[in-house]
Structures are given as structure tokens and as C-alpha cells.
Scaffold this motif. Structure first.
Motif, short mmCIF file in Angstrom:
data_model
loop_
_atom_site.label_atom_id
_atom_site.label_comp_id
_atom_site.label_asym_id
_atom_site.label_seq_id
_atom_site.Cartn_x
_atom_site.Cartn_y
_atom_site.Cartn_z
N TYR A 111 49.21 44.02 5.22
CA TYR A 111 47.96 44.59 4.73
C TYR A 111 46.86 44.32 5.75
O TYR A 111 46.82 43.24 6.34
N PHE C 76 47.83 44.32 -3.35
CA PHE C 76 46.85 44.79 -4.33
C PHE C 76 47.34 45.99 -5.14
O PHE C 76 46.57 46.70 -5.78
N LYS C 77 48.62 46.25 -5.08
CA LYS C 77 49.26 47.25 -5.95
C LYS C 77 48.75 48.68 -5.80
O LYS C 77 48.61 49.42 -6.77
N GLU D 16 32.69 43.07 -0.27
CA GLU D 16 33.66 44.05 -0.80
C GLU D 16 32.97 45.31 -1.30
O GLU D 16 33.52 46.41 -1.17
N GLN D 52 41.15 50.11 -5.44
CA GLN D 52 40.94 49.07 -4.45
C GLN D 52 40.55 47.73 -5.08
O GLN D 52 40.03 47.68 -6.18
N PRO D 53 40.86 46.64 -4.37
CA PRO D 53 40.69 45.30 -4.95
C PRO D 53 39.29 45.02 -5.48
O PRO D 53 38.31 45.32 -4.79
N TRP D 54 39.22 44.47 -6.69
CA TRP D 54 37.98 43.99 -7.31
C TRP D 54 37.00 45.06 -7.74
O TRP D 54 35.88 44.76 -8.11
N TYR D 94 33.97 39.88 -8.44
CA TYR D 94 34.81 38.85 -7.81
C TYR D 94 34.51 37.54 -8.53
O TYR D 94 33.37 37.08 -8.54
#
Lengths: 123, 123, 123, 123
Positions: A111, C76-77, D16, D52-54, D94
Motif C-alpha cells: 500500500y 483498508f479493504k 487525512e 478510503q480510510p477514516w 480518526y
């Protein structure tokens, strides 16, 4: 729950550093590249990031080994820029706060991780 | 109605010329640019197009007047590459056929027109 | 050497088909996608291609198996749309000529091949 | 000068949030759109950001008036998504910190401004 609407110089610098990494990643991924053109593509990415507000430094490295591997195996001897080839460090300065951020491929996670490496205060 | 499944060298050259113009347009539009970095961005686009199959020549021109106008009026003194700033000529050669194609902003249509300018046969 | 500056309906249809494939590939590669959102991303790509001049049909398929594999292994899937996941058929009609073109990943070449599949004449 | 290498949850959330806005802007600008397809493009962008993450929430609005104006004046009755058409709100959470950020065109600056609108602490 506390709500804050005032944004500090540090908040702003962190946010802006994120913008720069997100932007360059999605702008340049997919660009045709080879070992011969990698140097100039690095410069073009550096230039385009440098122009943006509050960027004080940027360094782009495209992994030549990975480019070479892809171009060798490709039927047409070139490849597209992929996240795993990119290592970019960007420094954003907003007022007296400097954020050093980086996007770099993490082998184990497979990643391209974007992260803040350090925050410098000039006060 | 007649269906043809055999594709000639000329058919292929025309198709490939279209691919190159469509690709570069959507790859690079949006890239931050200024009058100072325009030259290097032109080179980076030329390089990336040159790498692709059957491209024998490519010339990219970014309209400095338009970049200057945008960067002057912008709050941060740079702008994003827009279709109206781009003039790209690409030559694709497939076997004995060469297609000269171009994308160039048409003022009257307010549209970046892509067109085949000529076809050259080396037979 | 013979130079031809007159472009036939067929020439134009071939060129335009190339533009569409080159454009969509470089516009959408890199878009975050998962098995849950793949259907809607297919529709969004189809819509955006359909709007362009002379497109009479378009069908987009995102390989669910590959998306599943990537999202499962990703920290993160989710994953980014890659050329190897895309199969797009586009039909361009210009006057009485119809070109059927396709971009599809070729396993053996490890390359997303764009090609003209057939040309139909309505005369 | 003080150097800090420890990054707080709030620092991370701000960074982020910036990534998400920078990424979506450069991913989707240039996509062909019309008043008929705007709704589905909004959904596709929302989906891609949500993955996407978070990211805990995202809302995308494409300015129909501007799309209509462009498509009406365009020779082919569609337009490309431009920064001035986009209004995106994204919420990144987060740990116990939530950042609400937004990209929205600022008429007076003629610039798509990205900014942090508020920070919420759940402690």
C-alpha cells in the motif's frame, strides 16, 4: 463533544500537506514512463507540486528498479507510473509551522502510505 | 449492412492516433502549471506520449498567453492545465501508414477539437 | 509516398473510437473501488463515455474477482481501479460506419490491449 | 525551532482530510458530465471517497446551473467536470477527533478553495 471552528496555523499546514499528496498521486498515477523518461517525470511532478500554495520543498523519486522490471516485461517496453514506484517528500510551511509529509510504498502492507513525518515550529 | 472483422494498417493507425490524444488529454488536464514550468511540462507530456506504441513524433505546445492570464488572476499565481491551453500534434506510424493527428482548442466552438490532419502512405 | 488530407467517415469513426478508449482509461484508472461500489462505478464510466460525440453504445465491466482479491489483501479493504480489472466495449457511429472497439486486459501480455473488433457499414 | 515527530489523532485527521480532497479533485476533474448524468457522477464520487480510510461521511454536489450553461453552449451538448462546479464536504474521523473539510468554488477568488470547516472532539 466539543466543536472548534478556529483553525490554527498547524492545523492548516497539516491539512495542506494532505492535499498536496492526495492531488499528485491521483494526477500522475497512470502516466507512461520508462527508465529513460523517469528523471524528467520526477522534475515535472516536483514543479507541479512546488507551484501550489505553501509548498516550501518537494522531492520526487521514481523507483528505477521497478520501472525497469515493468518495462522489460511489457510488450511495448514502457510502463505506467504506479503507486509502488513513487516516493515523494513534501514540505508545507504555513506561518511558523512546517509539516514534512511523505508518500511511500509500504512493501508489507502492499500500500502507498501517506504520512506526516515531522512537524517543525519556528517560534 | 456489411461487417468487416479484418483491420487494415491504416485502420489501426487511425485508431491508435485517437488513443494517444484521448489518453494524454485526460492524463494531464488539471496539472498545476505556470509560465515558468510550462516548458518542462511540455517535455514531460511529449516523453510520455513518445513511449507509447507506434508513436513516431509528438509536439506539445502550452499556450503561454493563457497560462499567464490565469496565473496573474489566480490568488496563488499558478493555474491548472486546461484544454484551451493545449496544442498537441502526434504522428502514429503503423506499418506503411502514418497518421498525423492533433488536438487544438477551437475558439469559435469553445472546444478542444481532436482531428486527423493527414494520412501518409509509404507504399 | 502519398499524402491524403481528406478523411472518410470510416477514418473518423476509427479515430473517435480510439479517443474514447484512451480517454476513459486515463480518466478512471486510480479511482477507489470495492465489490460494493463496482456496479455504480461501471454506470458512471458508461455515462461519461456515452455523452461523448458519436458514441452509440458502451458497456463497462469491472472484474469482481480481481477487485475482491485486492480489497481482501489491502489494509483498508478497498483498491484502486487498475487496467487489468477493466473490460470496456464502445461503439462509435459516424455517418454510415460503425466501429466496435474494446479495451481488455490480456493475461499473457500482462497489458490492457485496445483493439478494433469490427467495422460495420450501413450502406 | 522545535521538532515534533509524534503525531496526534487530530494531526492525523487533518492530514487525512486534506488527502481526500486533493485526491478526489484530481481524480474526477475532466470527467464528461451533463445535467442528466450529474446525479450518478455525484454518487460515484461519494462512493469512491467513502471507501478510503477514516472517512465517515461525504456529500458531493455538482452545480447543475453551471453544467447546464456549459452543455448548452458546447457543440456536443456535454461538458467536463470543472472545479467551479464542485462542492464536496467530507468528514474524517480518526480516534476521537473528527475533521469536517470542504472544497467549494470561491467566486471572488475564481478558485476552488479547500478548507477545514470545523473540528469535533468526542472526548
Amino acid at each position: 463533544m466539543t466543536v472548534k471552528e478556529e483553525i490554527s496555523a498547524k492545523d492548516k499546514a497539516l491539512f495542506e500537506a494532505g492535499i498536496k499528496l492526495g492531488a499528485l498521486y491521483h494526477q500522475f498515477i497512470g502516466t507512461p514512463v520508462s527508465t529513460e523518461t523517469a528523471k524528467e517525470l520526477e522534475t515535472a511532478i516536483e514543479n507541479s507540486v512546488s507551484l501550489q500554495p505553501w509548498v516550501s520543498a518537494v522531492k520526487v523519486e521514481i523507483d528505477r528498479e521497478k520501472v525497469r522490471k515493468w518495462e522489460t516485461e511489457s510488450p511495448f517496453k514502457y510502463c505506467e507510473l504506479r503507486g509502488e514506484m513513487l516516493d515523494v517528500e513534501v514540505v508545507v510551511r504555513y506561518e511558523d509551522v512546517e509539516v514534512h509529509a511523505r508518500v511511500k510504498y509500504d512493501e508489507q502492507m502492499d500500500y502507498s502510505l501517506m504520512r506526516v513525518e515531522k512537524i517543525v515550529y519556528y517560534t
